[in-house]
Design a protein around this motif. Structure first.
Motif, mmCIF file in Angstrom:
data_model
loop_
_atom_site.group_PDB
_atom_site.id
_atom_site.type_symbol
_atom_site.label_atom_id
_atom_site.label_comp_id
_atom_site.label_asym_id
_atom_site.label_seq_id
_atom_site.Cartn_x
_atom_site.Cartn_y
_atom_site.Cartn_z
ATOM 1 N N SER A 253 -1.575 -11.267 -37.468
ATOM 2 C CA SER A 253 -2.490 -10.628 -36.300
ATOM 3 C C SER A 253 -3.931 -11.777 -36.540
ATOM 4 C CB SER A 253 -3.303 -9.699 -36.816
ATOM 5 O OG SER A 253 -4.305 -9.563 -37.831
ATOM 6 N N ARG A 254 -3.619 -12.977 -37.493
ATOM 7 C CA ARG A 254 -4.630 -13.712 -37.025
ATOM 8 C C ARG A 254 -3.990 -15.438 -37.586
ATOM 9 N NH1 ARG A 254 -10.160 -14.564 -35.477
ATOM 10 N NH2 ARG A 254 -8.885 -13.276 -34.298
ATOM 11 N N VAL A 255 -3.700 -16.828 -37.110
ATOM 12 C CA VAL A 255 -4.033 -17.591 -37.952
ATOM 13 C C VAL A 255 -4.636 -18.294 -37.747
ATOM 14 C CG1 VAL A 255 -2.601 -19.372 -37.525
ATOM 15 C CG2 VAL A 255 -1.188 -17.155 -37.524
ATOM 16 N N VAL A 256 -5.496 -18.299 -39.311
ATOM 17 C CA VAL A 256 -6.262 -19.499 -39.524
ATOM 18 C C VAL A 256 -5.958 -20.792 -39.519
ATOM 19 C CG1 VAL A 256 -8.147 -17.801 -39.590
ATOM 20 C CG2 VAL A 256 -6.776 -18.953 -41.198
ATOM 21 N N VAL A 257 -6.938 -21.880 -38.784
ATOM 22 C CA VAL A 257 -5.590 -23.305 -38.568
ATOM 23 C C VAL A 257 -7.539 -23.740 -39.736
ATOM 24 C CG1 VAL A 257 -4.734 -25.674 -37.802
ATOM 25 C CG2 VAL A 257 -5.239 -23.402 -36.636
ATOM 26 N N GLY A 258 -7.040 -24.871 -40.632
ATOM 27 C CA GLY A 258 -7.718 -26.246 -41.304
ATOM 28 C C GLY A 258 -7.453 -27.290 -41.269
ATOM 29 N N GLY A 259 -7.911 -28.282 -41.833
ATOM 30 C CA GLY A 259 -7.310 -29.659 -41.489
ATOM 31 C C GLY A 259 -7.607 -30.313 -40.713
ATOM 32 N N ALA A 270 -4.830 -25.018 -27.186
ATOM 33 C CA ALA A 270 -3.527 -25.381 -26.123
ATOM 34 C C ALA A 270 -2.279 -24.427 -26.937
ATOM 35 C CB ALA A 270 -3.777 -26.422 -26.588
ATOM 36 N N LEU A 271 -2.705 -24.666 -28.649
ATOM 37 C CA LEU A 271 -1.572 -24.207 -29.591
ATOM 38 C C LEU A 271 -1.562 -22.371 -29.528
ATOM 39 C CD1 LEU A 271 0.444 -25.227 -31.581
ATOM 40 C CD2 LEU A 271 -1.616 -24.731 -33.458
ATOM 41 N N ASP A 272 -2.651 -21.681 -29.275
ATOM 42 C CA ASP A 272 -2.997 -20.686 -29.368
ATOM 43 C C ASP A 272 -1.755 -19.796 -27.867
ATOM 44 O OD1 ASP A 272 -3.951 -18.190 -29.548
ATOM 45 O OD2 ASP A 272 -4.541 -17.972 -28.123
ATOM 46 N N GLN A 273 -2.372 -20.759 -27.286
ATOM 47 C CA GLN A 273 -2.214 -20.028 -25.999
ATOM 48 C C GLN A 273 0.479 -20.536 -25.846
ATOM 49 O OE1 GLN A 273 -3.343 -22.602 -22.435
ATOM 50 N NE2 GLN A 273 -5.349 -22.005 -22.868
ATOM 51 N N ALA A 274 -0.029 -21.694 -26.582
ATOM 52 C CA ALA A 274 2.163 -21.700 -26.340
ATOM 53 C C ALA A 274 2.411 -21.320 -27.237
ATOM 54 C CB ALA A 274 1.898 -23.190 -27.737
ATOM 55 N N VAL A 275 1.551 -20.902 -28.776
ATOM 56 C CA VAL A 275 2.134 -19.312 -29.596
ATOM 57 C C VAL A 275 1.870 -18.642 -29.273
ATOM 58 C CG1 VAL A 275 1.360 -18.587 -31.513
ATOM 59 C CG2 VAL A 275 1.736 -21.297 -31.875
ATOM 60 N N GLN A 276 1.394 -18.257 -27.827
ATOM 61 C CA GLN A 276 1.273 -16.521 -27.385
ATOM 62 C C GLN A 276 2.807 -16.733 -26.675
ATOM 63 O OE1 GLN A 276 -0.621 -14.028 -27.476
ATOM 64 N NE2 GLN A 276 -2.745 -14.715 -28.319
ATOM 65 N N GLY A 277 3.244 -17.467 -25.963
ATOM 66 C CA GLY A 277 3.924 -17.472 -25.236
ATOM 67 C C GLY A 277 5.510 -17.173 -25.919
ATOM 68 N N TYR A 278 5.882 -17.435 -27.022
ATOM 69 C CA TYR A 278 6.811 -17.772 -28.224
ATOM 70 C C TYR A 278 6.388 -16.215 -29.419
ATOM 71 C CZ TYR A 278 6.648 -22.696 -27.388
ATOM 72 O OH TYR A 278 7.080 -23.872 -26.103
ATOM 73 N N VAL A 279 5.299 -15.887 -29.502
ATOM 74 C CA VAL A 279 5.856 -14.843 -30.271
ATOM 75 C C VAL A 279 6.548 -13.501 -29.742
ATOM 76 C CG1 VAL A 279 3.655 -14.871 -32.331
ATOM 77 C CG2 VAL A 279 3.397 -13.776 -30.084
ATOM 78 N N LEU A 280 6.895 -12.645 -30.339
ATOM 79 C CA LEU A 280 7.422 -11.579 -29.725
ATOM 80 C C LEU A 280 6.418 -10.662 -29.007
ATOM 81 C CD1 LEU A 280 9.836 -10.401 -32.134
ATOM 82 C CD2 LEU A 280 11.086 -11.693 -30.747
ATOM 83 N N ARG A 281 5.496 -10.608 -29.372
ATOM 84 C CA ARG A 281 4.465 -9.732 -29.039
ATOM 85 C C ARG A 281 3.392 -10.345 -28.646
ATOM 86 N NH1 ARG A 281 1.576 -3.686 -31.151
ATOM 87 N NH2 ARG A 281 0.781 -3.972 -29.410
ATOM 88 N N SER A 282 2.592 -11.362 -27.702
ATOM 89 C CA SER A 282 1.623 -11.434 -27.264
ATOM 90 C C SER A 282 -0.185 -11.093 -27.498
ATOM 91 C CB SER A 282 1.062 -12.815 -26.022
ATOM 92 O OG SER A 282 2.170 -11.623 -24.632
ATOM 93 N N THR A 283 -0.690 -11.660 -27.549
ATOM 94 C CA THR A 283 -1.694 -9.963 -27.154
ATOM 95 C C THR A 283 -3.301 -10.978 -26.286
ATOM 96 O OG1 THR A 283 -3.756 -9.356 -28.700
ATOM 97 C CG2 THR A 283 -2.804 -11.468 -29.210
ATOM 98 N N ARG A 284 -3.480 -10.455 -26.159
ATOM 99 C CA ARG A 284 -5.000 -10.298 -25.076
ATOM 100 C C ARG A 284 -6.117 -11.595 -25.913
ATOM 101 N NH1 ARG A 284 -6.463 -5.888 -20.798
ATOM 102 N NH2 ARG A 284 -5.007 -5.546 -19.260
ATOM 103 N N GLN A 285 -6.068 -11.164 -27.264
ATOM 104 C CA GLN A 285 -7.003 -11.170 -27.900
ATOM 105 C C GLN A 285 -6.247 -12.775 -28.753
ATOM 106 O OE1 GLN A 285 -7.568 -8.919 -31.144
ATOM 107 N NE2 GLN A 285 -9.392 -7.713 -30.737
ATOM 108 N N ARG A 286 -7.273 -14.274 -28.912
ATOM 109 C CA ARG A 286 -6.400 -15.213 -29.879
ATOM 110 C C ARG A 286 -5.330 -14.733 -31.274
ATOM 111 N NH1 ARG A 286 -10.267 -20.128 -29.081
ATOM 112 N NH2 ARG A 286 -8.408 -20.794 -30.073
ATOM 113 N N LEU A 287 -4.439 -15.535 -31.442
ATOM 114 C CA LEU A 287 -3.455 -14.905 -32.503
ATOM 115 C C LEU A 287 -4.327 -16.318 -33.450
ATOM 116 C CD1 LEU A 287 -0.039 -14.297 -31.173
ATOM 117 C CD2 LEU A 287 -1.272 -13.178 -33.269
ATOM 118 N N VAL A 288 -4.385 -17.771 -32.822
ATOM 119 C CA VAL A 288 -4.654 -19.093 -33.124
ATOM 120 C C VAL A 288 -5.819 -19.475 -33.382
ATOM 121 C CG1 VAL A 288 -3.598 -21.536 -33.577
ATOM 122 C CG2 VAL A 288 -1.926 -19.646 -33.332
ATOM 123 N N VAL A 289 -7.006 -19.387 -34.346
ATOM 124 C CA VAL A 289 -7.910 -20.049 -34.178
ATOM 125 C C VAL A 289 -8.506 -21.417 -34.988
ATOM 126 C CG1 VAL A 289 -8.771 -17.482 -33.226
ATOM 127 C CG2 VAL A 289 -8.877 -18.416 -35.509
#
Length: 311
Positions: A253-259, A270-289
């Motif tokens: 339910s949360r992807v934390v990005v490092g590097g 922008a990556l979060d927005q892209a991922v929200q369009g591809y996952v089976l169930r998008s959410t109003r909350q950020r997935l990728v941070v």
């Protein structure tokens, strides 16, 4: 009774970093040295010296927690770190423990980063946290219920390698075919070839026959440069779809990005927005941070893992 301080080491292809985590889990960086990457004797001598130089910060029962590049075999503790021959194929924890006369735990740096984020960072309060490393290359780690998930071969969450890259992308309504590049891991078509900072550079070169650094490409993207925008359109598809697939499989339910790329907040948004369009169930909350511990998450996670194992 207070917890002993934890001696923290981060081992990369270029540097050894030394730190200490106190009883309140606060991390202090104490030293950084060039790593003797090819000599076991020089490596262990330097580690012993660095710890001795800062022994006032530790006690006799302080364990050593190591975050490192490479894979740790879960059954034998053998290291697979081809870029650091000094301890490649050695049982690093056991052998270093005998030299230092301290308890030593060793774990993969991406896993350690993910644990730190799950317990005390941007993944707090989430049951399943995926750590996506977007540095010079692509790596990952998985934590569930506050514990690192370690597979039989020492690999879990490794989404950067294996032939999973798209071969076609849509740019400004046009379908373009991309070559499947050879990867240093020995396979062909890995996400690592296009996904990290070096991959972004590869992608720009492939699309535009133009050499540019990842920093320059991203800067030009933010300035609305057409070629850079096309490169990032492709990059968001190439990275976003495998990441969405990873979320679907793990239930994170949360992807934390490092590097290094995690420091570019608009890119991660922008990556979060892209991922929200591809996952089976998008959410109003950020997935990728972006992760909270971009620089020392590995050390923090290793120390927290030592706390879990040894108290």
């Amino acid at each position: 009774m207070s917890k002993p301080a934890v001696i923290c080491l981060d081992l990369g292809g270029s540097f050894i970093k030394l730190g200490v985590m106190d009883a309140q889990n606060a991390l202090t960086i104490l030293d950084q040295q060039n790593i003797p990457a090819t000599s076991w004797t020089a490596f262990t001598t330097l580690v012993s010296h660095m710890i001795a130089q800062h022994q006032a910060h530790f006690t006799a029962d302080s364990p050593v927690a190591i975050s490192t590049a490479g894979i740790v075999a879960p059954d034998t503790g053998e290291m697979f770190a081809s870029n650091i021959p000094a301890f490649h194929q050695r049982r690093l924890a056991n052998e270093l423990s005998a030299i230092l006369q301290r308890r030593v735990i060793v774990h993969n740096d991406a896993d350690c980063f993910t644990l730190a984020e799950a317990l005390t960072g941007a993944g707090q309060a989430h049951k399943v946290v995926f750590g996506a490393i977007l540095g010079s290359g692509v790596g990952g780690g998985l934590v569930a219920d506050g514990r690192i998930i370690t597979g039989q071969n020492g690999l879990t969450g490794e989404w950067g390698h294996g032939p999973i890259t798209l071969t076609e992308v849509e740019i400004d309504g046009e379908t373009l075919r991309l070559p499947r590049l050879s990867c240093p891991c020995g396979q062909k078509g890995c996400l690592d070839s296009y996904g990290g900072a070096r991959g972004l550079e590869n992608l720009h070169q492939t699309l535009h026959s133009s050499t540019a650094s990842s920093i320059d490409i991203i800067k030009r993207w933010q300035q609305q440069d057409r070629q850079a925008q096309q490169t990032l359109q492709a990059w968001l598809q190439l990275v976003g779809q495998p990441l969405a697939y990873t979320i679907n499989i793990t239930g994170a339910s949360r992807v934390v990005v490092g590097g290094g790329l995690a420091s570019v907040v608009p890119l991660i948004e922008a990556l979060d927005q892209a991922v929200q369009g591809y996952v089976l169930r998008s959410t109003r909350q950020r997935l990728v941070v972006p992760g909270a511990f971009a620089h020392h998450g590995g050390m923090m996670g290793a120390a927290l893992l030592a706390r879990q194992r040894h108290g």
